[in-house]
Each structure stands twice: as C-alpha cells, then as structure tokens.
Design an enzyme around this catalytic site. Structure first.
Site, mmCIF file in Angstrom:
data_model
loop_
_atom_site.group_PDB
_atom_site.id
_atom_site.type_symbol
_atom_site.label_atom_id
_atom_site.label_comp_id
_atom_site.label_asym_id
_atom_site.label_seq_id
_atom_site.Cartn_x
_atom_site.Cartn_y
_atom_site.Cartn_z
ATOM 1 N N HIS A 29 -10.095 -5.161 -3.834
ATOM 2 C CA HIS A 29 -8.779 -5.385 -3.230
ATOM 3 C C HIS A 29 -8.954 -5.689 -1.760
ATOM 4 O O HIS A 29 -9.825 -5.128 -1.092
ATOM 5 C CB HIS A 29 -7.861 -4.169 -3.406
ATOM 6 C CG HIS A 29 -8.443 -2.900 -2.871
ATOM 7 N ND1 HIS A 29 -9.380 -2.168 -3.578
ATOM 8 C CD2 HIS A 29 -8.247 -2.239 -1.701
ATOM 9 C CE1 HIS A 29 -9.724 -1.114 -2.870
ATOM 10 N NE2 HIS A 29 -9.062 -1.135 -1.712
ATOM 11 N N ASP B 192 0.860 -1.186 0.000
ATOM 12 C CA ASP B 192 0.000 0.000 0.000
ATOM 13 C C ASP B 192 0.895 1.234 0.000
ATOM 14 O O ASP B 192 1.863 1.328 0.755
ATOM 15 C CB ASP B 192 -0.924 -0.004 1.222
ATOM 16 C CG ASP B 192 -2.064 0.986 1.060
ATOM 17 O OD1 ASP B 192 -3.215 0.549 0.930
ATOM 18 O OD2 ASP B 192 -1.794 2.207 1.064
ATOM 19 N N ILE B 193 0.549 2.209 -0.839
ATOM 20 C CA ILE B 193 1.373 3.415 -0.990
ATOM 21 C C ILE B 193 1.342 4.279 0.269
ATOM 22 O O ILE B 193 2.231 5.104 0.488
ATOM 23 C CB ILE B 193 0.899 4.212 -2.229
ATOM 24 C CG1 ILE B 193 2.001 5.098 -2.775
ATOM 25 C CG2 ILE B 193 -0.368 5.007 -1.946
ATOM 26 C CD1 ILE B 193 1.715 5.645 -4.159
ATOM 27 N N HIS C 126 -7.052 -5.676 1.984
ATOM 28 C CA HIS C 126 -5.931 -5.108 2.747
ATOM 29 C C HIS C 126 -5.427 -6.188 3.698
ATOM 30 O O HIS C 126 -6.180 -6.643 4.570
ATOM 31 C CB HIS C 126 -6.387 -3.923 3.602
ATOM 32 C CG HIS C 126 -6.887 -2.737 2.847
ATOM 33 N ND1 HIS C 126 -6.146 -1.594 2.703
ATOM 34 C CD2 HIS C 126 -8.066 -2.510 2.210
ATOM 35 C CE1 HIS C 126 -6.854 -0.699 2.013
ATOM 36 N NE2 HIS C 126 -8.017 -1.236 1.709
ATOM 37 N N GLY D 284 -15.568 3.477 3.274
ATOM 38 C CA GLY D 284 -14.175 3.891 3.122
ATOM 39 C C GLY D 284 -13.514 3.415 1.850
ATOM 40 O O GLY D 284 -12.308 3.620 1.672
ATOM 41 N N GLN D 285 -14.262 2.772 0.948
ATOM 42 C CA GLN D 285 -13.639 2.342 -0.310
ATOM 43 C C GLN D 285 -13.344 3.558 -1.173
ATOM 44 O O GLN D 285 -14.229 4.409 -1.398
ATOM 45 C CB GLN D 285 -14.557 1.363 -1.066
ATOM 46 C CG GLN D 285 -13.871 0.757 -2.293
ATOM 47 C CD GLN D 285 -14.725 -0.295 -3.006
ATOM 48 O OE1 GLN D 285 -15.870 -0.545 -2.631
ATOM 49 N NE2 GLN D 285 -14.155 -0.910 -4.023
ATOM 50 N N ASN E 54 -12.888 -2.946 2.225
ATOM 51 C CA ASN E 54 -13.845 -1.840 2.284
ATOM 52 C C ASN E 54 -14.752 -1.944 1.060
ATOM 53 O O ASN E 54 -14.272 -2.109 -0.065
ATOM 54 C CB ASN E 54 -13.107 -0.500 2.290
ATOM 55 C CG ASN E 54 -12.251 -0.335 3.520
ATOM 56 O OD1 ASN E 54 -12.572 -0.851 4.570
ATOM 57 N ND2 ASN E 54 -11.144 0.380 3.380
HETATM 58 P P1 AMP Z 1 -9.672 1.528 -0.062
HETATM 59 O O1 AMP Z 1 -9.756 2.831 0.678
HETATM 60 O O2 AMP Z 1 -10.112 0.325 0.723
HETATM 61 O O3 AMP Z 1 -10.342 1.613 -1.425
HETATM 62 O O4 AMP Z 1 -8.136 1.257 -0.296
HETATM 63 C C1 AMP Z 1 -7.405 1.831 -1.330
HETATM 64 C C2 AMP Z 1 -5.966 1.750 -0.909
HETATM 65 O O5 AMP Z 1 -5.170 1.879 -2.063
HETATM 66 C C3 AMP Z 1 -5.532 2.846 0.056
HETATM 67 O O6 AMP Z 1 -5.055 2.226 1.263
HETATM 68 C C4 AMP Z 1 -4.438 3.583 -0.701
HETATM 69 O O7 AMP Z 1 -3.381 3.988 0.141
HETATM 70 C C5 AMP Z 1 -3.999 2.560 -1.718
HETATM 71 N N1 AMP Z 1 -3.439 3.082 -2.962
HETATM 72 C C6 AMP Z 1 -3.967 4.046 -3.745
HETATM 73 N N2 AMP Z 1 -3.186 4.244 -4.825
HETATM 74 C C7 AMP Z 1 -2.157 3.354 -4.725
HETATM 75 C C8 AMP Z 1 -1.023 3.066 -5.536
HETATM 76 N N3 AMP Z 1 -0.765 3.727 -6.668
HETATM 77 N N4 AMP Z 1 -0.166 2.098 -5.113
HETATM 78 C C9 AMP Z 1 -0.405 1.439 -3.964
HETATM 79 N N5 AMP Z 1 -1.462 1.663 -3.161
HETATM 80 C C10 AMP Z 1 -2.324 2.616 -3.530
#
Ligand code: AMP
Ligand code: ZN
Length: 107
Positions: A97, A29-30, A99, A90-91, A84
């Site tokens: 995906h 996760d970024i 976590h 919170g999605q 999420n």
């Molecule tokens: P959600 O809020 O459950 O949709 O999770 C989306 C997740 O994707 C968040 O935890 C972000 O930090 C992560 N995210 C968004 N863009 C990237 C990216 N380019 N590389 C890795 N993680 C990312």
C-alpha cells in the site's frame, strides 16, 4: 490468509472508499497522520511494493496514477507517496500500500 486489506478489497470489512480502478482501490487511513491521508492498495495481494513492482508492474503504475489523481482532487497539489517496506521501516500491514499524505488539503 488473514489479511485486513484483502478483506477491505472483498468488502468484508468497511472502509471509507475514495476511489477505485481495475487494479486498485483507495480508502482513508483509519488513523490519519496528515490532513490528507489516503491509502492506495492493489486489489491482488502482494506483500510490499517491491513484490508488487516485480510481479505486477502494471498494477503499480495503476496505483500511482490513482494516488496522483486523488492527491490532485484532495490537496492543493503537493503530496507525498510513501511505501513502508519491512517491519523496521514501520510496515504494519503486509499487503502492499502507498500512503498519499498532504499537509495542504484543498478545502
Ligand atoms: P504501514 O504502517 O505502512 O503498514 O501502514 C498501515 C496503515 O494502515 C496505517 O497507517 C494504519 O493506520 C492503516 N490501517 C490499518 N487498518 C486500517 C483499516 N481497517 N482501514 C484503514 N486504514 C487502516
Ligand atoms: Zn492482502
């Protein structure tokens, strides 16, 4: 379709890859919220985990297996796998995906 995770799957934008199977990829996760924070993502686009479960259950099993394997490699054994689902939950990325998070990294 302008989907950031489809672009990562296609190699069009970089990610810190952690693992890959026929159906899934995993990357860091970024913006990690735990010492271990890995995303496990189906290669094909599905909006959320429910969509994935109904339309490609084999890919969901594959995703959970990859996530569990990475959790075993990178944590001391205890981890969460969360999905999420929907904006109010919170999605923020509408490509399914999971976590994988853990407070107890292996090293
Ligand atoms: P959600 O809020 O459950 O949709 O999770 C989306 C997740 O994707 C968040 O935890 C972000 O930090 C992560 N995210 C968004 N863009 C990237 C990216 N380019 N590389 C890795 N993680 C990312
Ligand atoms: Zn996508």
């Amino acid at each position: 379709m302008d989907c950031i995770f489809c672009k990562i799957v296609a190699g069009e934008i970089p990610a810190s890859l952690m693992g890959e199977t026929e159906h899934s990829i995993a990357f860091k996760d970024i913006s990690p919220r735990q010492p271990v924070h890995i995303l496990v993502v189906p290669k094909n686009h599905h909006t959320n985990v429910a969509d994935l479960a109904f339309n490609d259950p084999d890919a969901l099993v594959d995703l959970v297996q990859l996530g569990s394997k990475l959790a075993a490699e990178h944590s001391k054994g205890s981890f969460r796998l969360s999905f999420n689902t929907g904006t109010e939950a919170g999605q923020t990325v509408f490509h399914a995906h999971g976590h994988i998070t853990s407070t107890t990294p292996k090293n």
